[in-house]
Design a protein around this motif. Sequence first.
Motif, PDB file in Angstrom:
ATOM      1  N   ASN A  11      -5.116  -5.904   8.028  1.00 56.86           N
ATOM      2  CA  ASN A  11      -3.926  -5.053   8.138  1.00 56.86           C
ATOM      3  C   ASN A  11      -3.895  -3.915   7.131  1.00 56.86           C
ATOM      4  N   GLY A  12      -4.692  -3.999   6.056  1.00 59.11           N
ATOM      5  CA  GLY A  12      -4.507  -3.029   4.980  1.00 59.11           C
ATOM      6  C   GLY A  12      -3.201  -3.335   4.275  1.00 59.11           C
ATOM      7  N   GLY A  13      -2.268  -2.392   4.310  1.00 60.62           N
ATOM      8  CA  GLY A  13      -0.916  -2.653   3.844  1.00 60.62           C
ATOM      9  C   GLY A  13      -0.622  -2.326   2.400  1.00 60.62           C
ATOM     10  N   ARG A  14      -1.569  -1.723   1.665  1.00 63.36           N
ATOM     11  CA  ARG A  14      -1.316  -1.346   0.269  1.00 63.36           C
ATOM     12  C   ARG A  14      -0.812   0.091   0.194  1.00 63.36           C
ATOM     13  N   MET A  15       0.028   0.381  -0.824  1.00 59.28           N
ATOM     14  CA  MET A  15       0.663   1.693  -0.961  1.00 59.28           C
ATOM     15  C   MET A  15       0.470   2.247  -2.367  1.00 59.28           C
ATOM     16  N   ALA A  16       0.516   3.577  -2.444  1.00 60.05           N
ATOM     17  CA  ALA A  16       0.526   4.250  -3.748  1.00 60.05           C
ATOM     18  C   ALA A  16       1.154   5.623  -3.566  1.00 60.05           C
ATOM     19  N   PHE A  17       1.887   6.079  -4.595  1.00 62.68           N
ATOM     20  CA  PHE A  17       2.424   7.433  -4.574  1.00 62.68           C
ATOM     21  C   PHE A  17       1.413   8.384  -5.191  1.00 62.68           C
ATOM     22  N   LEU A  18       1.170   9.493  -4.517  1.00 63.80           N
ATOM     23  CA  LEU A  18       0.268  10.526  -5.009  1.00 63.80           C
ATOM     24  C   LEU A  18       1.008  11.437  -5.988  1.00 63.80           C
ATOM     25  N   PRO A  19       0.279  12.207  -6.777  1.00 62.37           N
ATOM     26  CA  PRO A  19       0.937  13.068  -7.768  1.00 62.37           C
ATOM     27  C   PRO A  19       1.944  14.042  -7.175  1.00 62.37           C
ATOM     28  N   ASP A  20       1.770  14.433  -5.903  1.00 64.50           N
ATOM     29  CA  ASP A  20       2.705  15.379  -5.294  1.00 64.50           C
ATOM     30  C   ASP A  20       3.940  14.712  -4.697  1.00 64.50           C
ATOM     31  N   GLY A  21       4.083  13.399  -4.893  1.00 62.89           N
ATOM     32  CA  GLY A  21       5.257  12.692  -4.400  1.00 62.89           C
ATOM     33  C   GLY A  21       5.120  12.132  -3.001  1.00 62.89           C
ATOM     34  N   THR A  22       4.016  12.396  -2.307  1.00 61.76           N
ATOM     35  CA  THR A  22       3.794  11.791  -0.996  1.00 61.76           C
ATOM     36  C   THR A  22       3.239  10.385  -1.179  1.00 61.76           C
ATOM     37  N   LEU A  23       3.273   9.628  -0.100  1.00 65.65           N
ATOM     38  CA  LEU A  23       2.907   8.219  -0.158  1.00 65.65           C
ATOM     39  C   LEU A  23       1.658   7.975   0.682  1.00 65.65           C
ATOM     40  N   ALA A  24       0.676   7.282   0.100  1.00 73.95           N
ATOM     41  CA  ALA A  24      -0.543   6.897   0.819  1.00 73.95           C
ATOM     42  C   ALA A  24      -0.467   5.419   1.159  1.00 73.95           C
ATOM     43  N   LEU A  25      -0.880   5.074   2.368  1.00 71.13           N
ATOM     44  CA  LEU A  25      -0.828   3.700   2.868  1.00 71.13           C
ATOM     45  C   LEU A  25      -2.151   3.372   3.547  1.00 71.13           C
ATOM     46  N   THR A  26      -2.702   2.190   3.251  1.00 66.49           N
ATOM     47  CA  THR A  26      -3.939   1.767   3.905  1.00 66.49           C
ATOM     48  C   THR A  26      -3.616   0.987   5.170  1.00 66.49           C
ATOM     49  N   VAL A  27      -4.413   1.212   6.209  1.00 68.51           N
ATOM     50  CA  VAL A  27      -4.280   0.499   7.485  1.00 68.51           C
ATOM     51  C   VAL A  27      -5.652  -0.055   7.849  1.00 68.51           C
ATOM     52  N   GLY A  28      -5.744  -1.362   8.067  1.00 71.55           N
ATOM     53  CA  GLY A  28      -7.026  -1.991   8.376  1.00 71.55           C
ATOM     54  C   GLY A  28      -7.499  -1.710   9.784  1.00 71.55           C
ATOM     55  N   ASP A  29      -8.745  -2.115  10.058  1.00 71.68           N
ATOM     56  CA  ASP A  29      -9.359  -1.796  11.350  1.00 71.68           C
ATOM     57  C   ASP A  29      -9.022  -2.801  12.440  1.00 71.68           C
ATOM     58  N   GLY A  30      -8.340  -3.894  12.111  1.00 76.96           N
ATOM     59  CA  GLY A  30      -7.871  -4.805  13.141  1.00 76.96           C
ATOM     60  C   GLY A  30      -8.899  -5.770  13.688  1.00 76.96           C
ATOM     61  N   ASN A  31     -10.056  -5.918  13.041  1.00 78.51           N
ATOM     62  CA  ASN A  31     -11.087  -6.881  13.426  1.00 78.51           C
ATOM     63  C   ASN A  31     -11.831  -6.517  14.708  1.00 78.51           C
ATOM     64  N   LEU A  32     -11.146  -6.557  15.834  1.00 81.64           N
ATOM     65  CA  LEU A  32     -11.845  -6.419  17.115  1.00 81.64           C
ATOM     66  C   LEU A  32     -12.128  -4.976  17.477  1.00 81.64           C
ATOM     67  N   GLN A  33     -11.290  -4.053  17.064  1.00 84.37           N
ATOM     68  CA  GLN A  33     -11.440  -2.652  17.472  1.00 84.37           C
ATOM     69  C   GLN A  33     -12.026  -1.822  16.348  1.00 84.37           C
ATOM     70  N   ARG A  34     -13.135  -2.263  15.761  1.00 89.93           N
ATOM     71  CA  ARG A  34     -13.625  -1.582  14.573  1.00 89.93           C
ATOM     72  C   ARG A  34     -14.079  -0.155  14.859  1.00 89.93           C
ATOM     73  N   GLU A  35     -14.449   0.171  16.099  1.00 91.18           N
ATOM     74  CA  GLU A  35     -14.845   1.544  16.419  1.00 91.18           C
ATOM     75  C   GLU A  35     -13.672   2.506  16.277  1.00 91.18           C
ATOM     76  N   ALA A  36     -12.438   1.969  16.350  1.00 89.86           N
ATOM     77  CA  ALA A  36     -11.256   2.831  16.209  1.00 89.86           C
ATOM     78  C   ALA A  36     -11.184   3.466  14.829  1.00 89.86           C
ATOM     79  N   ALA A  37     -11.875   2.891  13.853  1.00 88.72           N
ATOM     80  CA  ALA A  37     -11.870   3.463  12.505  1.00 88.72           C
ATOM     81  C   ALA A  37     -12.532   4.830  12.464  1.00 88.72           C
ATOM     82  N   GLN A  38     -13.253   5.205  13.525  1.00 87.21           N
ATOM     83  CA  GLN A  38     -13.878   6.520  13.608  1.00 87.21           C
ATOM     84  C   GLN A  38     -13.067   7.505  14.456  1.00 87.21           C
ATOM     85  N   SER A  39     -11.878   7.097  14.836  1.00 92.66           N
ATOM     86  CA  SER A  39     -11.068   7.944  15.722  1.00 92.66           C
ATOM     87  C   SER A  39      -9.860   8.497  14.983  1.00 92.66           C
ATOM     88  N   THR A  40      -9.562   9.764  15.222  1.00 92.59           N
ATOM     89  CA  THR A  40      -8.338  10.349  14.678  1.00 92.59           C
ATOM     90  C   THR A  40      -7.159  10.154  15.630  1.00 92.59           C
TER      91      THR A  40
END
Length: 533
Positions: A312-341
């Motif tokens: 799932n990912g699910g970790r967060m951090a605030f960037l210096p400009d005040g925006t928020l970064a969040l990790t999202v995992g590849d979901g196990n079965l659909q790993r090719e989706a990690a190459q898609s925008t």
Amino acid sequence: MHHLLPRLVAFVLAAVVTGALASIVQTQFNLASLLAFGAPVTTALRGLTTMEDLARFGPVMAGIAAVALLPAFAVAHVVGRVVHARWHKGLLMLAGLCGMAVAFWLMASVIPMPPLFAIRRLPGFVSMSFTGVVGGLVYAAVRARSRSRSNGPGWAGTLATAGAILLVPVVAFIVMAPPRGVPPAPADPATYQVQTVATGLERPWSVAFLPDGRILVTEIRGRLRVVGSNGALSEIALDGMPAGFHEGGVAGLMEVMPDPDFAQNRWLYLTMSYGVAGANGTRLIRATLDGDRIKDVRILFNGTLKTRAGNNGGRMAFLPDGTLALTVGDGNLQREAAQSTHDHQGTVVRIDREGRAPADNPFVHVTGALPEIYSLGHRNAQGIAVDPDTGDLLISEHGPRGGDEINQIVAGGNYGWPIVTGGIDYPFPRVTPFRRLEGYLNAQLEWTPSIAPAGLAVYTGALFPQWRGDLLVPALKERSVRRVIRREGRIVGQELLLADLKLRMRDVKVAPDGSVYVLTDGADARLLRLVPS
């Protein structure tokens, strides 16, 4: 015994042949997926990867085939006693097909480990299942030959033949097995002491600090706990929280993080799994903390749905400009989706505090792309931190069997998964033959074998001046916290903290006073505090 020994040789040979053929089929489907991304899979590389998989994954597949074919052939023998002898070969071939199909169905649907790449889609599933037909044919042919010979080799010769057949895949696997690796030396225990802050936590996932000195801990099954100064536990009422999705220790309530301006706005950010077993994703919410409860709950982000829990990912951090970064995992079965925008899976997303994609996100103006995506090509990043000295965004992510990484994130960067990785799949076939490839960003650090990094912190406190600028990485599999030593931004060494406890480590955070808090993992977990001796 006289009748069983020839069957033993026939069965062993059938399992080995089926495993070898299934390995070859699996490799071709996997390489075809890489070719679809434009990876330079040459004929020579195809042959080399096929042989490597045959030596390392073929024996594993032969074991799977043996377990699948044994009951299938037994049923075929029972049925064969009541039907015409001429149908016996066909029955064994059909039994081999059914046995392998059931085994692959179990791998894809029941066993929690991500299944083989080839069986994730129908053409590959059918092709892999049909290797059992060849196994049935081999079994029938060897049995027929043994019956036609009046003088067999005897029980000793038969066992020797079966042993010789088995020896080839066993030796091949031993020779090609992944390296075990040598962990770094433990840190000098005189440099720090460990205090137990709280016990009795149930599968905790994240720890965070409030300005008033309270410590928050999430538990994956849906509780937000408060740890008092004496270690006593209380609970924040999660009124108005949307329904979450919980499954074991892999899906549920994950990260908690206060807003940088928490003293003024009282905002908390939480990540959680949402949806149902066959369609779940990663969600980010914002709520206002009011005493011992939350209110004004707002969903800021819903990640793309996936078909299996975990990653799932699910970790967060605030960037210096005040925006928020969040990790999202590849979901196990659909790993090719990690190459898609067009899919959030396998990405780092960046949003503002209202959940909107900033106008300078790298894919905002790309037609069809999801505007929140900041970087892609990740597997399952469960650690994220910003280096306050440089502003760099860093993540730690799980590889499969090996290939765990620390990456420095740049806007629009592609980090390669699953086209580029140092890891192999859990059942031992190659994910890809490429460890580095032009157009994909390289990791700052890679761990093979895996340590299972579950978090990340940059040490910036004053209590351990010799640690300043170093990275702290809690490891589930290795059961330690790794201190990644850096000098002028370069990684120059590593050492182990807390390895003597032999506990799975889930999260690490640096407290405002410079002490280090570590969450262990499991049903009766602890919150630990590291201070100088």
